[in-house]
Design an enzyme around this catalytic site. Structure first.
Site, PDB file in Angstrom:
ATOM      1  N   LEU A  51       0.818  -1.215   0.000  1.00 24.48           N
ATOM      2  CA  LEU A  51       0.000   0.000   0.000  1.00 24.48           C
ATOM      3  C   LEU A  51       0.852   1.266   0.000  1.00 24.48           C
ATOM      4  CD1 LEU A  51      -2.792  -1.034   2.536  1.00 24.48           C
ATOM      5  CD2 LEU A  51      -2.750  -1.309   0.046  1.00 24.48           C
ATOM      6  N   HIS A  52       0.404   2.241  -0.783  1.00 21.08           N
ATOM      7  CA  HIS A  52       1.055   3.548  -0.817  1.00 21.08           C
ATOM      8  C   HIS A  52      -0.028   4.614  -0.625  1.00 21.08           C
ATOM      9  CE1 HIS A  52      -0.586   3.771  -4.842  1.00 21.08           C
ATOM     10  NE2 HIS A  52       0.108   2.709  -5.231  1.00 21.08           N
ATOM     11  N   GLY A  54      -1.579   6.473  -2.583  1.00 20.33           N
ATOM     12  CA  GLY A  54      -2.704   6.399  -3.520  1.00 20.33           C
ATOM     13  C   GLY A  54      -3.793   5.470  -2.992  1.00 20.33           C
ATOM     14  N   HIS A  55      -3.374   4.291  -2.506  1.00 16.72           N
ATOM     15  CA  HIS A  55      -4.350   3.373  -1.913  1.00 16.72           C
ATOM     16  C   HIS A  55      -5.043   4.025  -0.706  1.00 16.72           C
ATOM     17  CE1 HIS A  55      -1.382   0.286  -3.583  1.00 16.72           C
ATOM     18  NE2 HIS A  55      -2.509  -0.081  -4.165  1.00 16.72           N
ATOM     19  N   GLN A  79      -4.706 -12.670 -12.750  1.00 13.45           N
ATOM     20  CA  GLN A  79      -4.507 -11.542 -13.661  1.00 13.45           C
ATOM     21  C   GLN A  79      -3.058 -11.394 -14.111  1.00 13.45           C
ATOM     22  OE1 GLN A  79      -6.032  -8.787 -10.575  1.00 13.45           O
ATOM     23  NE2 GLN A  79      -4.415  -7.386 -11.192  1.00 13.45           N
ATOM     24  N   GLY A 165      -9.223   3.319  -8.304  1.00 12.71           N
ATOM     25  CA  GLY A 165      -8.414   4.457  -8.714  1.00 12.71           C
ATOM     26  C   GLY A 165      -8.504   4.676 -10.217  1.00 12.71           C
ATOM     27  N   LYS A 167      -6.141   5.780 -11.720  1.00 10.07           N
ATOM     28  CA  LYS A 167      -4.792   5.392 -12.170  1.00 10.07           C
ATOM     29  C   LYS A 167      -4.888   4.226 -13.164  1.00 10.07           C
ATOM     30  CE  LYS A 167      -0.342   4.065 -11.858  1.00 10.07           C
ATOM     31  NZ  LYS A 167      -0.419   2.647 -12.040  1.00 10.07           N
ATOM     32  N   ASP A 168      -5.762   3.268 -12.837  1.00  5.90           N
ATOM     33  CA  ASP A 168      -6.011   2.128 -13.725  1.00  5.90           C
ATOM     34  C   ASP A 168      -7.345   2.395 -14.422  1.00  5.90           C
ATOM     35  OD1 ASP A 168      -3.800   0.084 -12.748  1.00  5.90           O
ATOM     36  OD2 ASP A 168      -4.628   1.051 -10.984  1.00  5.90           O
ATOM     37  N   SER A 203       2.557   4.069  -7.656  1.00  5.30           N
ATOM     38  CA  SER A 203       2.265   2.687  -8.032  1.00  5.30           C
ATOM     39  C   SER A 203       3.143   1.763  -7.212  1.00  5.30           C
ATOM     40  CB  SER A 203       2.549   2.474  -9.528  1.00  5.30           C
ATOM     41  OG  SER A 203       2.602   1.090  -9.818  1.00  5.30           O
TER      42      SER A 203
HETATM   43  P1  AMP Z   1      -3.454  -2.240  -6.938  1.00  2.52           P
HETATM   44  O1  AMP Z   1      -3.065  -2.602  -5.546  1.00  2.52           O
HETATM   45  O2  AMP Z   1      -2.321  -1.735  -7.771  1.00  2.52           O
HETATM   46  O3  AMP Z   1      -4.276  -3.304  -7.608  1.00  2.52           O
HETATM   47  O4  AMP Z   1      -4.417  -0.982  -6.804  1.00  2.52           O
HETATM   48  C1  AMP Z   1      -5.540  -1.021  -5.983  1.00  2.52           C
HETATM   49  C2  AMP Z   1      -6.387   0.198  -6.244  1.00  2.52           C
HETATM   50  O5  AMP Z   1      -5.626   1.369  -5.976  1.00  2.52           O
HETATM   51  C3  AMP Z   1      -6.830   0.295  -7.716  1.00  2.52           C
HETATM   52  O6  AMP Z   1      -8.176   0.741  -7.750  1.00  2.52           O
HETATM   53  C4  AMP Z   1      -5.894   1.321  -8.259  1.00  2.52           C
HETATM   54  O7  AMP Z   1      -6.419   2.034  -9.358  1.00  2.52           O
HETATM   55  C5  AMP Z   1      -5.712   2.236  -7.072  1.00  2.52           C
HETATM   56  N1  AMP Z   1      -4.493   3.033  -7.215  1.00  2.52           N
HETATM   57  C6  AMP Z   1      -3.249   2.587  -7.491  1.00  2.52           C
HETATM   58  N2  AMP Z   1      -2.386   3.606  -7.616  1.00  2.52           N
HETATM   59  C7  AMP Z   1      -3.110   4.743  -7.418  1.00  2.52           C
HETATM   60  C8  AMP Z   1      -2.805   6.139  -7.422  1.00  2.52           C
HETATM   61  N3  AMP Z   1      -1.570   6.586  -7.676  1.00  2.52           N
HETATM   62  N4  AMP Z   1      -3.800   7.019  -7.184  1.00  2.52           N
HETATM   63  C9  AMP Z   1      -5.073   6.582  -6.932  1.00  2.52           C
HETATM   64  N5  AMP Z   1      -5.426   5.282  -6.919  1.00  2.52           N
HETATM   65  C10 AMP Z   1      -4.459   4.371  -7.151  1.00  2.52           C
END
Ligand code: AMP
Length: 296
Positions: A51-52, A54-55, A79, A165, A167-168, A203
């Site tokens: 987690l960062h 953004g999450h 995936q 997000g 982002k995706d 990311s």
């Molecule tokens: P992930 O763990 O990469 O599958 O991402 C989980 C959720 O966090 C997804 O809905 C992503 O779109 C969102 N997310 C990832 N990076 C960001 C970001 N920089 N800003 C906003 N949401 C993000």
């Protein structure tokens, strides 16, 4: 941190917060149903962990729009193609839970792969429409895996709303289509991309970047912005995109795609003056694949 029992436990972190830690689909469904009986609005934030900020923005948004906040952490094997980074994808559950502790999360659902995909599992959810092209041209397995796990997560977590997000962006539209088409009854809520001060979209995969690649990485966003501004100013779309692609290649990127699409359907643009537009890109820097998108 203290766990009570292996399958479902209350986790206490720094005496600031506690949340249910749930490992099984049945346990998750029982919790969600009890919240549902209480008439509480459940907001789910699906993640793959690592987690960062953004999450964490998504979690804050879930807190704002839901009465019970549920975060899932699951690195979804369905995936990833065999040659992709499933094995090396960052996994840091303890650090993730510490980050979530101060945010008022009510439960974390972190199942094993065997729990989500037991022996004999044989279903794959296929979404058309927005999943066509872009990522699918380069990762043909990807959205089938996403749609399958999102369907599983929704049936386990029974959310009223799920937060994704931008982002995706293609994933966000695919999940919105999936929920509408199958009548899953889950509202899909999008959150704008959180960026580093230099413009790089946050990311989990940014951790793969070498120091020199990290310095180059913001160029992706900068070139996309330049192309978007040129298109807005009336420059021919093909010329603007080709210029940005050449600049990215010169900077050391290997571009998978840089494409202007209809922002609602992701269909190719028929009339740029009359449609909502989104510029989307995926590009490699060394062994790291970056994706980004912006409104035009
Ligand atoms: P992930 O763990 O990469 O599958 O991402 C989980 C959720 O966090 C997804 O809905 C992503 O779109 C969102 N997310 C990832 N990076 C960001 C970001 N920089 N800003 C906003 N949401 C993000």
């Amino acid at each position: 941190m203290r766990f009570k029992g292996a399958l479902s436990a209350t986790l206490k972190v720094k005496r600031m917060a506690s949340f249910e830690m749930i490992r099984t689909v049945a346990g998750m469904q029982a919790q969600a149903e009890s919240w549902q009986r209480g008439g509480l609005r459940i907001a789910l934030v699906p993640t793959m962990g690592a987690l960062h900020a953004g999450h964490l923005r998504l979690v804050e948004e879930a807190r704002r729009i839901g009465e019970k906040v549920l975060v899932s952490i699951f690195v979804n094997p369905a995936q990833f193609a065999p040659h992709e980074d499933f094995a090396s994808y960052p996994r840091q559950e303890a650090a993730d839970l510490e980050k979530l502790a101060p945010l008022g999360v009510d439960a974390v659902f972190a199942p094993s792969a065997e729990e989500m995909y037991p022996v004999g599992f044989a279903t794959r959810v296929a979404v058309g429409g927005p999943s066509e092209g872009l990522e699918t041209d380069f990762r043909p397995h990807f959205f089938g895996g996403v749609a399958t796990v999102v369907t599983k997560l929704f049936t386990a977590c029974r959310p009223h709303v799920a937060v994704f997000g931008e982002k995706d962006y293609q994933q966000f539209l695919v999940v919105r289509r999936l929920s509408a088409d199958l009548g899953l009854g889950v509202a899909i809520h999008g959150v704008p991309t959180l960026r580093e001060p230099d413009g790089l979209a946050l990311s989990s995969r940014n951790a793969y970047l070498l120091a020199n690649e990290r310095r180059t990485a913001p160029r992706l966003q900068a070139e996309m912005r330049g192309a978007a501004e040129a298109i807005r100013a009336g420059k021919a779309i093909d010329g603007a995109l080709a210029g940005a692609a050449v600049a990215l290649a010169d900077a050391g990127f290997r571009v998978d795609y840089l494409a202007l699409r209809n922002a609602e359907t992701l269909a190719p643009v028929a009339d740029a003056a009359k449609e909502p537009l989104r510029l989307l890109a995926a590009a490699w820097l060394g062994r790291t694949r970056l994706i980004d998108n912006i409104a035009v």
